[in-house]
Design a protein around this motif. Structure first.
Motif, PDB file in Angstrom:
ATOM      1  N   ASN A  92       0.847  -1.196   0.000  1.00 29.93           N
ATOM      2  CA  ASN A  92       0.000   0.000   0.000  1.00 29.93           C
ATOM      3  C   ASN A  92       0.880   1.242   0.000  1.00 29.93           C
ATOM      4  OD1 ASN A  92      -2.696  -1.380   0.385  1.00 29.93           O
ATOM      5  ND2 ASN A  92      -1.641  -2.106   2.211  1.00 29.93           N
ATOM      6  N   THR A  94       2.192   4.989  -2.538  1.00 37.96           N
ATOM      7  CA  THR A  94       2.150   5.825  -3.731  1.00 37.96           C
ATOM      8  C   THR A  94       3.577   5.986  -4.237  1.00 37.96           C
ATOM      9  OG1 THR A  94       0.185   7.035  -3.020  1.00 37.96           O
ATOM     10  CG2 THR A  94       1.587   8.103  -4.654  1.00 37.96           C
ATOM     11  N   GLU A 109      -2.666  -0.469  -4.012  1.00 37.85           N
ATOM     12  CA  GLU A 109      -3.510  -0.882  -2.895  1.00 37.85           C
ATOM     13  C   GLU A 109      -3.562  -2.400  -2.877  1.00 37.85           C
ATOM     14  OE1 GLU A 109      -7.977  -0.194  -0.988  1.00 37.85           O
ATOM     15  OE2 GLU A 109      -7.308   1.018  -2.685  1.00 37.85           O
ATOM     16  N   ASN A 110      -3.136  -2.977  -1.744  1.00 42.35           N
ATOM     17  CA  ASN A 110      -3.054  -4.439  -1.610  1.00 42.35           C
ATOM     18  C   ASN A 110      -2.204  -5.058  -2.727  1.00 42.35           C
ATOM     19  OD1 ASN A 110      -4.759  -4.421   0.684  1.00 42.35           O
ATOM     20  ND2 ASN A 110      -6.555  -4.347  -0.646  1.00 42.35           N
ATOM     21  N   LYS A 114      -4.025   0.483  -8.296  1.00 38.40           N
ATOM     22  CA  LYS A 114      -5.389   0.993  -8.174  1.00 38.40           C
ATOM     23  C   LYS A 114      -5.636   2.128  -9.162  1.00 38.40           C
ATOM     24  CE  LYS A 114      -8.507   3.221  -4.861  1.00 38.40           C
ATOM     25  NZ  LYS A 114      -8.616   3.801  -3.496  1.00 38.40           N
ATOM     26  N   ASP A 115      -4.600   2.956  -9.374  1.00 37.06           N
ATOM     27  CA  ASP A 115      -4.735   4.106 -10.259  1.00 37.06           C
ATOM     28  C   ASP A 115      -3.346   4.600 -10.639  1.00 37.06           C
ATOM     29  OD1 ASP A 115      -5.958   6.036 -11.762  1.00 37.06           O
ATOM     30  OD2 ASP A 115      -6.816   7.149 -10.074  1.00 37.06           O
ATOM     31  N   LYS A 200      -4.480  12.842  -8.154  1.00 32.60           N
ATOM     32  CA  LYS A 200      -4.885  11.518  -7.688  1.00 32.60           C
ATOM     33  C   LYS A 200      -4.933  11.509  -6.164  1.00 32.60           C
ATOM     34  CE  LYS A 200      -5.188   9.710 -11.753  1.00 32.60           C
ATOM     35  NZ  LYS A 200      -6.496   9.277 -12.289  1.00 32.60           N
TER      36      LYS A 200
END
Length: 253
Positions: A92, A94, A109-110, A114-115, A200
């Motif tokens: 987790n 960035t 994420e995990n 995610k993005d 984001k």
């Protein structure tokens, strides 16, 4: 088995070897991607690694990945940088990757992307901009950061590298302190990277990767602008190659 990740970027080419042998190295990316790939192959052979051996798996990524004709797979930059960032910082986080040609923000994420968002339209928010300005000031990139820390940032507002360089030339002509110009240059890039990041939702711990990932000063300026601590790492520039090497192993099992 040895698993090799090769990240041929616009400025530097990074290589990471995982498995029976552990090593990493970086080479400048020349004007010809095939020549760069051949230099990497020769460097590996000098270290006792023959890339065409059956017990070697190679994954390539980056702008020049297509030139790595001995690669078993070519995998996208986002996937490789995400896997490398995950190894450096956890499931987790960035990842802010400031490269020579582009800047990437990847949200994990995990352990899954995610993005993400990528700026590849203008070099004004990348490491290339800092290299150009360092050359204009007659210093190395590391010297630019040292000077910037000693100066007081003066505004460099142009969104275009060419116009921004004109601003720097004007400041030099006015006799402004090099330290202040350097501080303005770094602040300009940090602002552009922050603007991209804030588009984001930053998630988990935040890590800086890419060619300037070792700069605590740049990370500190970026941290101020996004309101969240951005961590540095000595191995951050190898994130893409590291991820490629790990994926070479995981996809060959």
């Amino acid at each position: 088995m040895d698993y090799i990740g090769i990240d041929i970027g616009s400025t530097a080419s990074k290589v990471v070897v995982k498995g029976d042998r552990q090593m990493k190295f970086v080479l400048p990316t020349g004007w010809n991607g095939k020549e760069t790939a051949q230099l990497i192959r020769e460097r590996l052979k000098e270290k006792g690694i023959d890339v065409i051996s059956e017990d070697i798996k190679v994954v390539a990524t980056g702008y020049g990945s297509i030139a790595v004709d001995f690669a078993d797979k070519i995998i996208t930059e986002i996937t490789c940088h995400a896997r490398g960032g995950r190894e450096l910082k956890g499931d987790n986080c960035t990842i802010i990757d400031v490269g020579g040609q582009d800047t990437k923000i990847i949200i994990l994420e995990n352990g899954i992307v995610k993005d993400f968002i990528m700026n590849d339209k203008c070099s004004a928010g990348t490491g290339k901009f800092l290299e150009i300005m360092a050359n204009r000031l007659g210093v190395t990139l590391d010297e630019l950061f040292v000077m910037a820390e000693q100066g007081k940032a003066i505004p460099i507002n142009s969104l275009c590298t060419v116009f921004a360089e004109s601003e720097v030339i004007k400041y030099i002509g006015e006799g402004r302190k090099k330290e202040d110009i350097a501080a303005g240059t770094v602040d300009s890039v940090a602002s552009k990277v922050a603007q991209l990041t804030m588009r984001k939702q930053v998630f988990g711990d935040t890590i800086l990767t890419g060619g300037i990932s070792h700069s605590k000063y740049f990370a500190a300026r970026l941290s101020q602008k996004i309101g969240k601590t951005v961590e540095t790492t000595e191995t951050g520039r190898y994130a893409g190659a590291l991820g490629a090497a790990l994926l070479a192993k995981e996809k060959s099992v």
